[in-house]
Motif scaffolding. Structure first.
Motif, PDB file in Angstrom:
ATOM      1  N   UNK A 110       0.840  -1.189   0.000  1.00 13.20           N
ATOM      2  CA  UNK A 110       0.000   0.000   0.000  1.00 13.20           C
ATOM      3  C   UNK A 110       0.883   1.249   0.000  1.00 13.20           C
ATOM      4  N   UNK A 111       0.437   2.263  -0.726  1.00 14.37           N
ATOM      5  CA  UNK A 111       1.204   3.485  -0.859  1.00 14.37           C
ATOM      6  C   UNK A 111       0.454   4.661  -0.255  1.00 14.37           C
ATOM      7  N   UNK A 112       1.212   5.686   0.120  1.00 19.09           N
ATOM      8  CA  UNK A 112       0.601   6.890   0.660  1.00 19.09           C
ATOM      9  C   UNK A 112      -0.206   7.590  -0.419  1.00 19.09           C
ATOM     10  N   UNK A 113      -1.345   8.138  -0.044  1.00 18.66           N
ATOM     11  CA  UNK A 113      -2.219   8.796  -1.000  1.00 18.66           C
ATOM     12  C   UNK A 113      -1.594  10.088  -1.520  1.00 18.66           C
ATOM     13  N   UNK A 114      -1.955  10.446  -2.751  1.00 13.21           N
ATOM     14  CA  UNK A 114      -1.547  11.696  -3.358  1.00 13.21           C
ATOM     15  C   UNK A 114      -2.635  12.748  -3.150  1.00 13.21           C
ATOM     16  N   UNK A 115      -2.284  14.029  -3.246  1.00 24.07           N
ATOM     17  CA  UNK A 115      -3.326  15.056  -3.196  1.00 24.07           C
ATOM     18  C   UNK A 115      -4.186  15.001  -4.459  1.00 24.07           C
ATOM     19  N   UNK A 116      -5.322  15.672  -4.417  1.00 27.43           N
ATOM     20  CA  UNK A 116      -6.243  15.643  -5.547  1.00 27.43           C
ATOM     21  C   UNK A 116      -5.644  16.353  -6.763  1.00 27.43           C
ATOM     22  N   UNK A 117      -5.688  15.701  -7.905  1.00 28.01           N
ATOM     23  CA  UNK A 117      -5.268  16.277  -9.174  1.00 28.01           C
ATOM     24  C   UNK A 117      -5.899  15.453 -10.286  1.00 28.01           C
ATOM     25  N   UNK A 118      -6.543  16.108 -11.227  1.00 25.71           N
ATOM     26  CA  UNK A 118      -7.327  15.385 -12.227  1.00 25.71           C
ATOM     27  C   UNK A 118      -6.419  14.601 -13.171  1.00 25.71           C
ATOM     28  N   UNK A 119      -6.864  13.439 -13.628  1.00 26.28           N
ATOM     29  CA  UNK A 119      -6.074  12.649 -14.573  1.00 26.28           C
ATOM     30  C   UNK A 119      -6.149  13.236 -15.975  1.00 26.28           C
ATOM     31  N   UNK A 120      -5.039  13.162 -16.690  1.00 27.13           N
ATOM     32  CA  UNK A 120      -5.013  13.684 -18.053  1.00 27.13           C
ATOM     33  C   UNK A 120      -4.607  12.624 -19.081  1.00 27.13           C
ATOM     34  N   UNK A 121      -3.949  11.553 -18.629  1.00 25.64           N
ATOM     35  CA  UNK A 121      -3.555  10.511 -19.586  1.00 25.64           C
ATOM     36  C   UNK A 121      -3.456   9.159 -18.879  1.00 25.64           C
ATOM     37  N   UNK A 122      -3.856   8.123 -19.598  1.00 27.18           N
ATOM     38  CA  UNK A 122      -3.888   6.755 -19.081  1.00 27.18           C
ATOM     39  C   UNK A 122      -3.082   5.850 -19.991  1.00 27.18           C
ATOM     40  N   UNK A 123      -2.198   5.047 -19.398  1.00 33.93           N
ATOM     41  CA  UNK A 123      -1.413   4.089 -20.174  1.00 33.93           C
ATOM     42  C   UNK A 123      -1.541   2.705 -19.561  1.00 33.93           C
ATOM     43  N   UNK A 124      -1.816   1.719 -20.419  1.00 34.90           N
ATOM     44  CA  UNK A 124      -1.888   0.313 -19.996  1.00 34.90           C
ATOM     45  C   UNK A 124      -1.055  -0.490 -20.989  1.00 34.90           C
TER      46      UNK A 124
END
Length: 212
Positions: free
Chosen positions: A58-72
């Protein structure tokens, strides 16, 4: 659908909508074959404890910021991400049925990397343009990597914990949209058999991922 109340950290059941109902994420591919799916299918909403934890710490949460790109990388997806809200009738908005339509992030839930379930949806195919951005989503397996670039130039990295396929009539709303006490990601599209009379797929494909 479950709408997430960020101020109280609870999930409010607005109404059950199996991935925005009949009009979401599929317009019916002309090819009669269903979208590809991996070796495991499950009809229940609950994941095992090991799947919930995933293969990564488990990782520490990040602050809110909207996603702009997704890679799979495992399925060759590299797409922009648009923000989705709610239609006038209360259903979730969906990406446009256009060629090369991007994936869409549901903006009333956490952003990828925040505590809680971030939800990104995408079309599986369309009659006019064929396979779409999430056509191969159902082939993802545990351990595959998902990367989300965010507006603040940070990157949230997730590892697939499980891939499930459900009948839309028994969509596990709580398991997908309900509160999670750590950063989590759900990718959703349609799958299974195509109901040609109604022009949509009978199932929903959900990928559960945890922060890596």
């Amino acid at each position: 659908m479950i709408l997430f109340d960020r101020s109280s950290g609870t999930a409010l059941l607005a109404f059950i909508l199996a991935v925005s109902g009949a009009n979401l994420l599929a317009a019916g591919l002309t090819d009669p074959r269903p979208p590809p799916f991996g070796p495991v299918k499950a009809a229940t909403g609950r994941l095992s404890a090991a799947e919930e934890r995933g293969p990564a710490k488990e990782r520490e949460a990040l602050p809110r910021s909207v996603p702009v790109r997704l890679a799979i990388p495992a399925i060759g997806v590299d797409t922009g991400v648009m923000a989705l809200g709610v239609e006038r009738d209360g259903t979730m908005e969906v990406p446009p049925l256009t060629k090369d339509a991007p994936a869409g992030w549901y903006r009333h839930l956490p952003t990828p990397g925040e505590d809680g379930p971030a939800v990104i949806v995408g079309h599986v195919d369309t009659t006019r343009y064929g396979p779409a951005v999430f056509y191969r989503l159902g082939t993802l397996t545990a351990g595959d990597t998902i990367t989300v670039r965010r507006a603040d130039r940070s990157t949230a990295v997730f590892t697939v914990a499980a891939t499930r396929q459900y009948r839309k009539t028994s969509f596990p709303t709580g398991a997908v949209y309900g509160p999670v006490g750590r950063p989590a990601l759900r990718l959703i599209t349609c799958g299974g058999d195509l109901d040609r009379r109604r022009g949509h797929y009978r199932d929903s494909v959900v990928v559960y991922a945890v922060a890596a």
